[in-house]
Scaffold this active site. Structure first.
Site, PDB file in Angstrom:
ATOM      1  CB  CYS A 163      -1.003  -0.273   1.003  1.00  0.00           C
ATOM      2  SG  CYS A 163      -1.761  -1.061   1.223  1.00  0.00           S
ATOM      3  NE  ARG A 207       4.520   1.624  -0.001  1.00  0.00           N
ATOM      4  CZ  ARG A 207       6.084   1.833   0.429  1.00  0.00           C
ATOM      5  NH1 ARG A 207       6.929   2.079   0.182  1.00  0.00           N
ATOM      6  NH2 ARG A 207       5.641   1.195   1.732  1.00  0.00           N
ATOM      7  CD1 TRP A 254      -0.061  -6.194  -2.939  1.00  0.00           C
ATOM      8  CD2 TRP A 254       0.306  -7.013  -0.574  1.00  0.00           C
ATOM      9  NE1 TRP A 254       0.594  -7.415  -3.066  1.00  0.00           N
ATOM     10  CE2 TRP A 254       0.082  -7.831  -1.512  1.00  0.00           C
ATOM     11  CE3 TRP A 254      -0.259  -6.872   0.884  1.00  0.00           C
ATOM     12  CZ2 TRP A 254       0.343  -9.048  -0.935  1.00  0.00           C
ATOM     13  CZ3 TRP A 254      -0.347  -7.882   1.723  1.00  0.00           C
ATOM     14  CH2 TRP A 254       0.327  -9.425   0.099  1.00  0.00           C
ATOM     15  CG  ASN A 307       1.998   0.875   4.295  1.00  0.00           C
ATOM     16  OD1 ASN A 307       2.891   1.474   4.397  1.00  0.00           O
ATOM     17  ND2 ASN A 307       1.711   0.147   4.375  1.00  0.00           N
ATOM     18  N   GLY A 308      -0.552  -0.486   6.653  1.00  0.00           N
ATOM     19  CA  GLY A 308      -0.534  -1.407   7.324  1.00  0.00           C
ATOM     20  C   GLY A 308      -1.771  -1.963   7.513  1.00  0.00           C
ATOM     21  CD  GLU A 336      17.290 -12.621  -7.314  1.00  0.00           C
ATOM     22  OE1 GLU A 336      16.878 -12.922  -5.395  1.00  0.00           O
ATOM     23  OE2 GLU A 336      16.869 -11.603  -7.278  1.00  0.00           O
ATOM     24  CE  LYS A 358      13.667 -11.189  -9.128  1.00  0.00           C
ATOM     25  NZ  LYS A 358      14.859 -10.605  -8.055  1.00  0.00           N
ATOM     26  CD  GLU A 416      10.349 -11.353  -7.140  1.00  0.00           C
ATOM     27  OE1 GLU A 416      11.259 -11.688  -7.772  1.00  0.00           O
ATOM     28  OE2 GLU A 416       9.855 -10.959  -6.517  1.00  0.00           O
ATOM     29  CG  HIS A 461      20.002 -36.668  -1.760  1.00  0.00           C
ATOM     30  ND1 HIS A 461      20.719 -37.741  -1.073  1.00  0.00           N
ATOM     31  CD2 HIS A 461      21.986 -35.875  -2.993  1.00  0.00           C
ATOM     32  CE1 HIS A 461      22.396 -38.073  -1.960  1.00  0.00           C
ATOM     33  NE2 HIS A 461      22.420 -36.836  -1.942  1.00  0.00           N
ATOM     34  CE  LYS A 474      11.635  -2.036  -5.650  1.00  0.00           C
ATOM     35  NZ  LYS A 474      12.138  -3.433  -5.974  1.00  0.00           N
TER      36      LYS A 474
END
Ligand code: M6R
Length: 607
Positions: free
Chosen positions: A2, A31, A82, A108-109, A480, A484, A487, A503, A602
């Site tokens: 947010c 955000r 968000w 936001n929160g 990483e 990527k 995402e 394994h 983000k």
């Protein structure tokens, strides 16, 4: 998660509140993009009602709405969401209002005690419109409002548990915005005849470079000409004004189709910048942390997501070059597992945004345990930067795409520079430093060959499973690379230590699988050769990433991508550019928006 913004001016001049709010929200859309909304009041016409416009989905939906139904006024707040409490919908979009519709709030929160507050408010006759935790705040402010918005917000703060950055406007006091914060970022931008507020500095920069960062439990009264900040006891506090000199160009697309591609292509430059920020005349300048670096016998590094992968790479390099043991952890685990921290531990937190809730808490735990903490962060003035004992800034500039690229490789540059500082063997240190100095130029050679990766992606983007494997730091970078791809292309991708294949993971390999084998550890080429043959024998297509001049995989792998030769421990900076580009082109080929991947934001400012 947010983004909130606010704008207030004395009189309507060339710029109007609605346009500034939309413009600012554009910069914060990374955000969250489940919905967007604005609330506007007018101090020139106090009879004018508080007006709200909000719309589910991307900000463009709100823009369309206000084309046909504009709002006029001098004072406004805005939000890009968000979703946490309640599905993305018009009704759950911010701003939220009290029952009368006189008070509007953006948030936001997460308000953790919202169930209790909702129950209490319902018992007092409030009928809720939305499922959000935020709506409680609007009703509570109304409950405490007695003609003074600052006092009402301060009273409400005492009843809130959880995290918040709030901006509030009120029809009865149209000449002010009240903002408050706890555990979520909030910046005030100072203009001439106007002021702004935002979740971070990027929306502010177009209007002002002078900012004030609010601290936890502070509340501020923002008018067009003044900002007064109070602590939790209602006492006025002096908050220094900081000047931000970020280059605005780097927050524009500059002709690139997406921010992500632009940010990938900026890596050669920002790697150079990050190196030069700490190295003068061949000597590393980390003076302010020399005392802790010198006595470090153990290193602890925490971060989340991509930042955690930077920690993973750091573990290999610090242990190899500096011969100091390193423990790494994801911040969300670290904060709950009662870690053992000793006096001489060198503690590092890594965070692009400097606002990730778990990383911030992990840092606070480290500090409570008496550690001095070094932060590696990109955002000047972020909470992590302000609370850490020492800061190494990545010089990546604003990173707008949700998927981190240039922030990651500059984090790697920082951890390698720290590795140099920790390495007592001067010959080893100098060799490493000269490799690092060339990293920008070598990264450019990889970026210049993006067309090859684009072609490869156009053939392979439909694979349903993509596995990345490697050994040592090639394994770290595989983690990483897999993140990527998942995402932004929504492909099922995983990373494995190549030796772990037999394994278990090898059971997943079939002819629908692409395997990307990072092979930059020369003494382990033979092992990787066998691993590639094993997956090929089970039908997988393979891409090997290895050093120029190495032809060991030419006849083994279906495709080979060669990166410039460097030290195997710092090769991750180069090999990851290949997989970033691959992820980007897969996303585009699949018709996704790589800058705004679904379900992600983000800055993860809630747990
Ligand atoms: O801002 P931070 O570096 O603390 O963020 C940590 C993660 O949320 C972040 O790296 C996330 O994994 C990115 N979306 C990766 O592309």
């Amino acid at each position: 998660m947010c983004g909130i913004v606010g704008f207030i001016e004395k009189e309507k001049k060339d710029i109007n509140a609605q346009d500034v709010l939309i413009n600012c929200l554009k910069k914060l859309e990374y955000r969250g993009y489940d919905s967007a909304g604005i609330a506007v009041v007018d101090c020139e016409n106090k009879e004018r009602k508080l007006e709200i416009r909000k719309a589910k989905g991307r900000l463009s939906n709100l823009e369309e709405l206000i084309k046909t139904s504009p709002v006029e006024g001098t004072t406004g707040i805005g939000h890009t969401r968000w979703a946490t409490h309640g599905e993305p919908s018009d009704i759950n979009s911010h701003p939220h209002t009290d029952v009368s519709g006189y008070i509007a709030v953006v948030h936001n929160g997460i308000i953790e005690n919202h169930n209790k507050l909702r129950k209490w408010l319902e018992e007092h006759g409030v009928v809720f419109k939305s499922e959000t935790d935020t709506e409680c705040i609007a009703h509570l402010i109304d409950f405490h409002y007695n003609g003074d918005l600052v006092t009402a917000v301060s009273e409400v703060m005492k009843r809130l548990e959880g995290s918040y950055a709030l901006a509030v406007v009120c029809q009865q006091e149209p000449d002010l915005i009240v903002v408050a914060k706890k555990d979520c970022p909030l910046v005030i931008g100072l203009g001439e005849g106007f002021n702004l507020i935002a979740s971070d500095v990027t929306p502010i920069l177009e209007y002002s470079r002078e900012v004030q960062y609010l601290d936890d439990n502070q509340v501020a009264k923002v008018t067009a000409t003044d900002v007064t900040i109070f602590n939790k006891d209602g006492v006025i506090v002096e908050v220094p004004v900081s000047h931000v000199d970020w280059d605005m160009q780097s927050a524009q697309k500059n002709g690139y189709e997406h921010f992500m591609l632009k940010e990938i292509c900026e890596q050669p430059f920002v790697l150079d910048q990050t190196y030069k920020a700490r190295v003068y005349a061949g000597k590393i300048d980390l003076q302010e942390i020399n005392s802790i670096v010198e006595k470090a016998t153990h290193v602890v590094i925490v971060g989340c997501g991509t930042a955690y992968h930077a920690a993973f790479v750091a573990k290999y390099s610090i242990e190899h070059f500096a011969r100091i043991p390193v423990d790494i952890d994801v911040a969300s685990e670290f904060r709950y597992r009662d870690p053992i921290i000793n006096e001489n531990d060198l503690c590092i937190v890594i965070s692009q945004s400097g606002e990730t809730a778990d990383t911030l808490q992990a840092m606070r735990i480290l500090k409570q345990k008496g550690a001095k903490v070094i932060a590696i962060t990109n955002v000047v003035g972020s909470t992590v930067a302000r609370e850490a004992d020492f800061v190494m800034y990545t010089q990546a500039g604003p990173e707008i795409a949700v998927a981190s690229t240039k922030a990651f490789t500059t984090q790697l540059m920082c951890v390698y520079l720290l590795t140099c500082a920790l390495t007592k063997d001067l010959e080893v240190r100098e060799k490493l430093m000269s490799e690092l100095e060339e990293m920008g130029a070598k990264a450019q050679l990889v970026v210049d060959r993006q067309a090859e990766i684009q072609k490869f992606a156009s053939r392979q983007f439909n694979k349903t499973k993509v596995f990345y494997f490697g050994r040592l730091s090639d394994y770290a970078i595989s983690l990483e690379s897999a993140l990527k791809l998942k995402e932004i292309s929504y492909t099922h991708s995983e990373a494995f230590a190549a030796g772990e294949l037999k394994h278990g993971p090898i059971a997943l390999i079939d002819d629908k699988t692409l395997v990307v084998a990072t092979c930059c550890q020369p003494f382990l080429y033979d092992k990787m050769d066998s691993n590639i043959k094993e997956v090929k024998a089970r039908g997988a297509k393979t891409l090997a990433i290895t050093f120029e001049g190495n032809h060991a995989f030419d006849d083994v792998s279906d495709e080979v991508f060669l990166i410039p030769k460097t030290d195997p421990y710092i090769a991750p900076i180069l090999s990851v550019i290949v997989t970033q580009l691959y992820a980007y082109y897969c996303s585009v080929n699949r018709g996704n928006d790589p800058d705004h991947p679904r379900n992600l934001a983000k800055s993860v400012t809630v747990e």
